[in-house]
Design an enzyme around this catalytic site. Structure first.
Site, short mmCIF file in Angstrom:
data_model
loop_
_atom_site.label_atom_id
_atom_site.label_comp_id
_atom_site.label_asym_id
_atom_site.label_seq_id
_atom_site.Cartn_x
_atom_site.Cartn_y
_atom_site.Cartn_z
N SER A 68 0.64 -0.95 -0.32
CA SER A 68 -0.40 -0.17 -0.37
C SER A 68 1.23 1.15 0.27
O SER A 68 2.05 0.65 0.74
CB SER A 68 -0.54 0.19 1.15
OG SER A 68 -1.55 -1.50 1.31
N1 SAH Z 1 -1.21 -3.59 3.46
C1 SAH Z 1 -0.36 -4.54 2.25
C2 SAH Z 1 -1.73 -3.94 1.15
C3 SAH Z 1 -1.57 -5.58 0.26
S1 SAH Z 1 -2.59 -5.17 -1.17
C4 SAH Z 1 0.96 -4.21 2.15
O1 SAH Z 1 1.02 -2.11 2.23
O2 SAH Z 1 1.29 -5.08 1.57
C5 SAH Z 1 -4.01 -6.43 -0.90
C6 SAH Z 1 -3.69 -7.84 -0.03
O3 SAH Z 1 -5.04 -8.24 0.62
C7 SAH Z 1 -3.33 -8.67 -0.75
O4 SAH Z 1 -2.44 -9.19 -0.50
C8 SAH Z 1 -4.09 -9.09 -0.48
O5 SAH Z 1 -3.52 -10.95 -1.50
C9 SAH Z 1 -4.83 -9.76 0.16
N2 SAH Z 1 -6.69 -9.92 0.02
C10 SAH Z 1 -7.22 -9.54 -1.07
N3 SAH Z 1 -8.23 -10.28 -0.31
C11 SAH Z 1 -8.57 -10.91 0.92
C12 SAH Z 1 -9.30 -11.86 1.33
N4 SAH Z 1 -10.60 -11.92 1.27
N5 SAH Z 1 -8.45 -12.34 2.71
C13 SAH Z 1 -7.40 -12.51 2.94
N6 SAH Z 1 -6.84 -10.96 1.91
C14 SAH Z 1 -6.55 -11.28 1.23
#
Ligand code: SAH
Length: 218
Positions: A68
């Site tokens: 993010s």
């Molecule tokens: N806060 C993280 C954001 C990663 S992007 C960072 O800064 O790195 C969002 C993440 O949510 C991804 O890794 C994706 O696989 C996960 N995601 C999407 N839908 C999800 C769900 N239903 N349950 C768990 N994780 C999920």
């Protein structure tokens, strides 16, 4: 030698510049800013991208996902802790683990759910290497929340569902806040939901752009 190690694109000076930029963008919470000043974001991305880790942008982390944007991490954390530091927090979407590290530096107990196994494994490793011991991980679809460890004083989601999953609402304590992007791609808004004795109060904060909240686990 020092030139190469300490004064590069990942140096404290570079990190400090990001913090100034976040303040210019409206981030006010000093607790959040001071933790983000310390956390080495470059360790949460691939080495080839480390030199861009202190730009205010999201970056690819593989599997079609992104770390993010620092502004968004700061804003969501600020919204979560505005009325006080929660005892425990559920994070949906561990991804790189960067948001988890910001939460874990401020909140006693963090529970983080990720549906993509290799991302979770990598995040676990980095967070342990950096020294975090107060984060619990689960490989699962966060749409179910994590009932066994709840209820939670706060929940933060880093992926956008079309509608807020009911299970997340159910796992909030009274007074707790859920920070979540909601809506289809191109039309998402960040929402803050506060659970009261009788209802859920919803505030719409600002337009945002997140990866979709997907079902199942891989
Ligand atoms: N806060 C993280 C954001 C990663 S992007 C960072 O800064 O790195 C969002 C993440 O949510 C991804 O890794 C994706 O696989 C996960 N995601 C999407 N839908 C999800 C769900 N239903 N349950 C768990 N994780 C999920």
């Amino acid at each position: 030698m020092k030139e190469h190690l300490g004064i590069g694109m990942t140096s404290q000076r570079t990190r400090d510049r990001l913090i100034v930029h976040l303040q210019e963008l409206g981030i006010k919470d000093q607790r959040v800013l001071s933790m983000m000043r310390k956390i080495p974001r470059h360790l949460f991305v691939a080495e080839a991208l480390a030199s861009r880790a202190y730009e205010n942008s999201s970056l690819p982390i593989g599997h079609g996902q992104t770390i993010s944007q620092p502004y968004m991490v700061a804003r969501m954390t600020e919204l979560l802790i505005e009325d006080g530091i929660p005892e425990n927090v559920l994070e949906v979407g561990t991804g790189s683990g960067y948001q988890s590290s910001v939460l874990a530096s401020l909140i006693p107990r963090v529970f983080s759910v990720e549906r993509i196994r290799p991302l979770q494994e990598q995040a676990k490793k980095v967070l342990s290497d950096v020294g975090f011991r107060n984060i619990n991980f689960k490989h699962s679809d966060g749409g179910w929340g994590w009932n066994a460890c709840g209820p939670y004083d706060g929940i933060l989601a880093a992926a956008a569902p079309a509608e807020i999953p009911v299970k997340l609402l159910e796992q909030l304590t009274v007074g707790a806040k859920l920070i979540i992007p909601v809506g289809e791609e191109g039309h998402q808004v960040l929402q803050r939901v506060t659970r009261t004795e009788l209802a859920y109060e919803v505030e719409t904060i600002e337009p945002v752009s997140f990866v979709p909240f997907l079902k199942g686990r891989v």
